[in-house]
Motif scaffolding. Structure first.
Motif, PDB file in Angstrom:
ATOM      1  N   PRO A  59     -83.623 -78.642  -1.037  1.00 36.42           N
ATOM      2  CA  PRO A  59     -84.250 -78.037   0.145  1.00 36.42           C
ATOM      3  C   PRO A  59     -85.777 -77.917   0.015  1.00 36.42           C
ATOM      4  N   VAL A  60     -86.262 -77.649  -1.191  1.00 40.28           N
ATOM      5  CA  VAL A  60     -87.709 -77.529  -1.396  1.00 40.28           C
ATOM      6  C   VAL A  60     -88.382 -78.871  -1.135  1.00 40.28           C
ATOM      7  N   ILE A 117     -87.226 -81.361   0.703  1.00 39.48           N
ATOM      8  CA  ILE A 117     -87.116 -81.660   2.140  1.00 39.48           C
ATOM      9  C   ILE A 117     -88.169 -80.875   2.921  1.00 39.48           C
ATOM     10  N   PHE A 118     -88.320 -79.614   2.606  1.00 44.95           N
ATOM     11  CA  PHE A 118     -89.322 -78.790   3.281  1.00 44.95           C
ATOM     12  C   PHE A 118     -90.719 -79.347   3.044  1.00 44.95           C
ATOM     13  N   ALA A 119     -91.010 -79.749   1.805  1.00 48.04           N
ATOM     14  CA  ALA A 119     -92.334 -80.302   1.483  1.00 48.04           C
ATOM     15  C   ALA A 119     -92.578 -81.592   2.261  1.00 48.04           C
ATOM     16  N   ILE A 124     -91.256 -82.459   5.175  1.00 45.22           N
ATOM     17  CA  ILE A 124     -91.458 -82.107   6.584  1.00 45.22           C
ATOM     18  C   ILE A 124     -92.858 -81.551   6.799  1.00 45.22           C
ATOM     19  N   ALA A 125     -93.306 -80.679   5.894  1.00 45.49           N
ATOM     20  CA  ALA A 125     -94.643 -80.103   6.001  1.00 45.49           C
ATOM     21  C   ALA A 125     -95.701 -81.183   5.892  1.00 45.49           C
TER      22      ALA A 125
END
Length: 149
Positions: free
Chosen positions: A134-135, A137-139, A141-142
């Motif tokens: 998840p980290v 994926i979040f990075a 997307i950001a």
């Protein structure tokens, strides 16, 4: 226990190993039914069934570091899980041997509990992977949001 015999003339040393008292008693332990164990659940007679063995811990109640209540709560049942969950030391296990009086009649060893291995169970892998995915994926997307907006 080892008995050493030496002959003076020949200088030959013979060592004879004899079984310890504990080993002798293991084959001679009295078979005790769980019904009998259940009867010994009062302060004047306290028996515990742990890992297929029966212990008369009446004389140990006042000395038990966790208190006598803990022991009394475990009478009349197979207290193996309660005993193991506490994580008793090797010293505690040695103390127990003094109170061994028999074996549970008809006792069948349970399979050892296996530690679960999430990576091999098909439920998403190890804890580290469950956090990192998840980290990452979040990075991503950001990064994409900053780059393309």
């Amino acid at each position: 226990l080892r008995d050493h015999l030496e002959t003076a003339r020949s200088g030959v040393r013979i060592t004879v190993e004899t079984p310890s008292r504990k080993e002798d008693n293991m084959s001679e332990l009295k078979k005790i039914s769980m019904e009998e164990v259940k009867k010994h659940n009062k302060m004047d007679s306290v028996w515990l069934a742990i890992d297929g063995k029966v212990y008369d811990v009446t004389q140990y109640l006042q000395d038990h570091p966790g208190g006598e209540e803990i022991i009394l709560e475990s009478t009349g049942i197979d207290a193996t899980d309660q005993f193991e969950d506490v994580g008793h030391s090797a010293g505690a296990r040695e103390v127990m041997e003094k109170y061994l009086i028999g074996e549970v009649e008809g006792w069948v060893p349970r399979p050892e509990k296996k530690k679960s291995n999430p990576a091999s169970s098909g439920d998403g892998g190890s804890g580290l992977v469950q956090i990192l995915v998840p980290v990452v994926i979040f990075a991503l997307i950001a990064f994409a949001a900053q780059k393309f907006m």
